[in-house]
Design an enzyme around this catalytic site. Structure first.
Site, short mmCIF file in Angstrom:
data_model
loop_
_atom_site.label_atom_id
_atom_site.label_comp_id
_atom_site.label_asym_id
_atom_site.label_seq_id
_atom_site.Cartn_x
_atom_site.Cartn_y
_atom_site.Cartn_z
N THR A 124 0.89 -1.20 0.15
CA THR A 124 -0.01 0.10 0.16
C THR A 124 0.89 1.17 0.24
O THR A 124 1.79 1.16 0.58
CB THR A 124 -0.76 0.07 1.24
OG1 THR A 124 -1.51 1.26 1.53
CG2 THR A 124 -0.03 -0.31 2.58
N GLU A 126 0.56 3.51 2.01
CA GLU A 126 0.60 3.90 3.16
C GLU A 126 1.79 3.82 4.01
O GLU A 126 2.21 4.28 4.94
CB GLU A 126 -0.73 3.62 4.04
CG GLU A 126 -1.76 3.97 3.70
CD GLU A 126 -2.90 3.84 4.68
OE1 GLU A 126 -2.77 3.69 5.82
OE2 GLU A 126 -4.17 4.20 4.27
N TYR A 148 -1.58 -0.34 11.37
CA TYR A 148 -1.94 -1.09 10.00
C TYR A 148 -0.72 -0.86 8.94
O TYR A 148 -0.14 -1.69 8.43
CB TYR A 148 -3.34 -0.51 9.58
CG TYR A 148 -3.33 -0.67 7.82
CD1 TYR A 148 -3.55 -2.10 7.35
CD2 TYR A 148 -3.14 0.39 6.83
CE1 TYR A 148 -3.58 -2.38 5.81
CE2 TYR A 148 -3.36 0.06 5.43
CZ TYR A 148 -3.47 -1.36 5.00
OH TYR A 148 -3.58 -1.47 3.73
N LYS A 152 1.66 -3.45 7.26
CA LYS A 152 2.04 -3.80 5.77
C LYS A 152 3.51 -3.39 5.41
O LYS A 152 3.91 -4.04 4.45
CB LYS A 152 1.02 -2.89 5.14
CG LYS A 152 -0.39 -3.19 5.23
CD LYS A 152 -0.94 -4.29 4.64
CE LYS A 152 -0.91 -4.49 3.16
NZ LYS A 152 -1.22 -5.87 2.56
P1 NAD Z 1 -10.50 -6.13 2.58
O1 NAD Z 1 -10.60 -5.78 4.33
O2 NAD Z 1 -11.78 -5.70 1.84
O3 NAD Z 1 -10.59 -7.73 2.44
C1 NAD Z 1 -9.31 -8.35 3.19
C2 NAD Z 1 -9.86 -10.07 2.84
O4 NAD Z 1 -8.83 -10.70 3.47
C3 NAD Z 1 -11.24 -10.37 3.54
O5 NAD Z 1 -11.84 -11.20 2.41
C4 NAD Z 1 -10.94 -10.87 4.83
O6 NAD Z 1 -11.73 -12.06 5.16
C5 NAD Z 1 -9.37 -11.70 4.36
N1 NAD Z 1 -8.58 -12.15 5.42
C6 NAD Z 1 -8.34 -11.44 6.56
N2 NAD Z 1 -7.62 -11.95 7.11
C7 NAD Z 1 -7.56 -13.09 6.80
C8 NAD Z 1 -6.75 -14.21 7.15
N3 NAD Z 1 -5.85 -14.16 8.65
N4 NAD Z 1 -6.59 -15.41 6.43
C9 NAD Z 1 -7.22 -15.42 5.18
N5 NAD Z 1 -8.25 -14.44 4.87
C10 NAD Z 1 -8.19 -13.45 5.53
O7 NAD Z 1 -9.41 -5.69 2.18
P2 NAD Z 1 -9.26 -4.68 0.63
O8 NAD Z 1 -9.36 -3.37 0.84
O9 NAD Z 1 -9.70 -5.63 -0.41
O10 NAD Z 1 -7.46 -4.77 0.43
C11 NAD Z 1 -6.91 -5.89 -0.03
C12 NAD Z 1 -5.27 -5.78 0.06
O11 NAD Z 1 -5.28 -4.75 -0.56
C13 NAD Z 1 -4.96 -5.76 1.51
O12 NAD Z 1 -3.58 -6.23 1.39
C14 NAD Z 1 -4.75 -3.91 1.57
O13 NAD Z 1 -3.62 -3.86 2.65
C15 NAD Z 1 -4.29 -3.54 0.34
N6 NAD Z 1 -4.76 -2.55 -0.11
C16 NAD Z 1 -5.97 -1.82 0.03
C17 NAD Z 1 -6.28 -0.62 -0.52
C18 NAD Z 1 -7.44 -0.09 -0.52
O14 NAD Z 1 -7.88 1.27 -0.91
N7 NAD Z 1 -8.55 -0.80 -0.30
C19 NAD Z 1 -4.94 0.29 -0.99
C20 NAD Z 1 -3.70 -0.18 -1.31
C21 NAD Z 1 -3.57 -1.62 -0.45
O1 DAU Z 2 -3.83 4.45 0.99
C1 DAU Z 2 -4.21 3.19 0.44
C2 DAU Z 2 -5.00 2.66 2.13
O2 DAU Z 2 -6.29 3.42 1.95
C3 DAU Z 2 -5.26 1.13 2.15
O3 DAU Z 2 -4.03 0.61 2.35
C4 DAU Z 2 -6.24 0.98 3.16
O4 DAU Z 2 -6.51 -0.58 3.27
C5 DAU Z 2 -7.49 1.57 3.07
O5 DAU Z 2 -8.14 1.53 4.21
C6 DAU Z 2 -7.30 2.95 2.78
O6 DAU Z 2 -6.94 3.77 4.07
P1 DAU Z 2 -7.44 5.25 4.29
O7 DAU Z 2 -7.22 5.20 5.94
O8 DAU Z 2 -6.77 6.12 3.76
O9 DAU Z 2 -8.96 5.04 4.07
P2 DAU Z 2 -10.34 5.34 4.69
O10 DAU Z 2 -11.46 5.13 3.72
O11 DAU Z 2 -10.28 4.55 6.23
O12 DAU Z 2 -10.20 6.91 4.92
C7 DAU Z 2 -9.96 7.63 3.82
C8 DAU Z 2 -9.93 9.04 4.36
O13 DAU Z 2 -11.10 9.49 5.05
C9 DAU Z 2 -9.02 9.10 5.49
O14 DAU Z 2 -8.33 10.69 5.64
C10 DAU Z 2 -9.90 9.38 6.72
C11 DAU Z 2 -11.16 10.06 6.16
N1 DAU Z 2 -12.30 9.62 6.91
C12 DAU Z 2 -12.53 7.94 6.86
C13 DAU Z 2 -13.55 7.63 7.37
C14 DAU Z 2 -14.06 6.00 7.62
C15 DAU Z 2 -13.30 10.32 7.55
O15 DAU Z 2 -13.02 11.56 7.48
N2 DAU Z 2 -14.45 9.87 7.99
C16 DAU Z 2 -14.67 8.53 8.10
O16 DAU Z 2 -15.81 8.03 8.58
#
Ligand code: NAD
Ligand code: DAU
Length: 334
Positions: A124, A126, A148, A152
């Site tokens: 990520t 982050e 978190y 990562k």
């Molecule tokens: P998510 O939380 O929607 O999904 C995570 C999945 O992992 C779920 O299906 C959960 O059941 C599974 N999981 C959790 N713990 C587990 C374990 N111990 N064994 C097997 N399965 C397990 O997450 P997401 O938003 O789809 O993110 C997926 C990946 O991408 C993560 O590694 C996250 O760090 C990374 N990522 C996410 C974002 C984002 O914006 N969502 C951005 C950059 C990177």
């Molecule tokens: O940048 C990549 C990351 O983006 C991933 O690695 C993470 O898994 C993913 O959860 C996401 O992290 P953020 O913390 O950026 O995402 P989130 O949606 O939680 O928040 C986005 C921004 O919005 C952040 O600045 C916090 C703000 N926020 C979030 C929530 C849930 C609010 O202001 N109010 C809220 O209720």
């Protein structure tokens, strides 16, 4: 690749990726290992369940015997499974360390033993921490600032060490904030869209001027596929949509799209250690031939429509465990 192991395939990005990969490669077999935590949802892949090329295994990536049993015949591992929500990591980091760090170790060890040809460590943006005025490059130091992102970063560097030490062909995409269908409604965009649909307040943290770079999930899936096929061994690739927006801008876009009033915006207490801005230099992956294909405006419109049309999907998620977590962590209703 003929057969791949996807971890966390029942979550947001993982499910979008599996659907994309099965569509794109007719001969591909996919094993999805997912623990089905609160964030994992079998409904995310209902449409591919009957596909004979798809196999779902409910289980934990930390379970060494289970992971070992799945490895024969696997050519590549695409490792999405993680605890992924920053707010939850602030309240209770335990599962983040266990899954994101130890779970990654278990998968790397099994992959090494079985001579896996490619290990995609989904990282990520982050891991770099926050920046006020620059764009991070892949060689910049890692300064993660939440439990978190620290978990990562540990996994990211552990994976790299398996390339340097054991020559396991690891590749590490670091993407920015994804949005799109099937995102658990605790994250900013799906939370605010679903709240706004129901005329509930949108809880903006602090002044709402924190900046994220938003990427449509389909564009990220293409990037993951590209680095799986063509990424260099041991290499890191930034994957950003190039859409830097403040949280307030995102909030107003959602309200405009739904025809709801800005009076729904409520400023609440800031997130502890809240990173101000993430921004990525994506020249390296663009050099491999990738670029995001979806405009922010059109993809946001599609995303808002998807949540408007799929109330049955998110309605039940905003109750039960979610409600308990929310009230405990934020001391208020979502
Ligand atoms: P998510 O939380 O929607 O999904 C995570 C999945 O992992 C779920 O299906 C959960 O059941 C599974 N999981 C959790 N713990 C587990 C374990 N111990 N064994 C097997 N399965 C397990 O997450 P997401 O938003 O789809 O993110 C997926 C990946 O991408 C993560 O590694 C996250 O760090 C990374 N990522 C996410 C974002 C984002 O914006 N969502 C951005 C950059 C990177
Ligand atoms: O940048 C990549 C990351 O983006 C991933 O690695 C993470 O898994 C993913 O959860 C996401 O992290 P953020 O913390 O950026 O995402 P989130 O949606 O939680 O928040 C986005 C921004 O919005 C952040 O600045 C916090 C703000 N926020 C979030 C929530 C849930 C609010 O202001 N109010 C809220 O209720």
């Amino acid at each position: 690749m003929k057969k791949i192991l996807v971890t966390g395939g029942s979550g947001f990005i993982g499910s979008n990726y599996i659907r994309y990969a099965l569509n794109r490669y007719p001969a591909l077999k996919v094993v999805n290992l997912d623990k089905l935590t609160y964030a994992g949802n079998p409904e995310n892949l209902r449409d591919v369940e009957a596909d004979s090329r798809y196999r779902f295994v409910k289980g934990d990536i930390c379970d060494e015997a289970l992971v070992e049993s799945l490895m024969p015949g696997i050519e590549a591992v695409v490792h999405f499974a993680a605890e992924s929500h920053v707010d939850r990591s602030i309240g209770k980091p335990d599962d983040f360390i266990r899954t994101d760090v130890f779970g990654t170790f278990v998968l790397l060890e099994a992959s090494r033993r079985h001579g896996v040809q490619r290990f995609v460590q989904i990282s990520t943006d982050e891991v770099y921490g926050s920046t006020d005025d620059s764009k991070f490059r892949e060689t910049d130091p890692l300064m993660p600032s939440s439990p978190y992102s620290a978990s990562k970063a540990a996994a990211d560097r552990l994976a790299y060490s398996y390339w340097v030490t054991y020559k396991l062909p690891v590749v590490i995409p670091r993407s920015s904030n994804n949005y799109g269908p099937f995102q658990y409604p605790e994250k900013l965009i799906p939370l605010f869209v679903t709240n706004a649909i129901d005329d509930k307040p949108l809880p903006v943290y602090g002044d709402g001027l924190n900046v994220r770079d938003w990427i449509y999930v389909a564009d990220n899936c293409e990037a993951v596929d590209l680095v799986l096929q063509k990424g260099g061994d041991g290499e890191v690739y930034n994957v950003g949509g190039g859409n830097e927006r403040t949280n307030l801008e995102i909030t107003k876009t959602i309200l405009r799209e739904l025809g709801k009033p800005e009076s729904l915006i409520t400023h609440v207490k800031d997130r502890e250690g809240h990173d101000r801005r993430y921004a990525l230099d994506t020249a390296k992956i663009r050099g491999l031939g990738w670029q995001p294909r979806h405009s922010f405006e059109a993809a946001m419109r599609d995303t808002v429509s998807w949540y408007r049309d799929n109330r049955a999907w998110w309605d039940k998620l905003k109750s039960g465990e979610y409600l308990e977590f929310y009230k405990r962590h934020y001391q208020r209703e979502p």
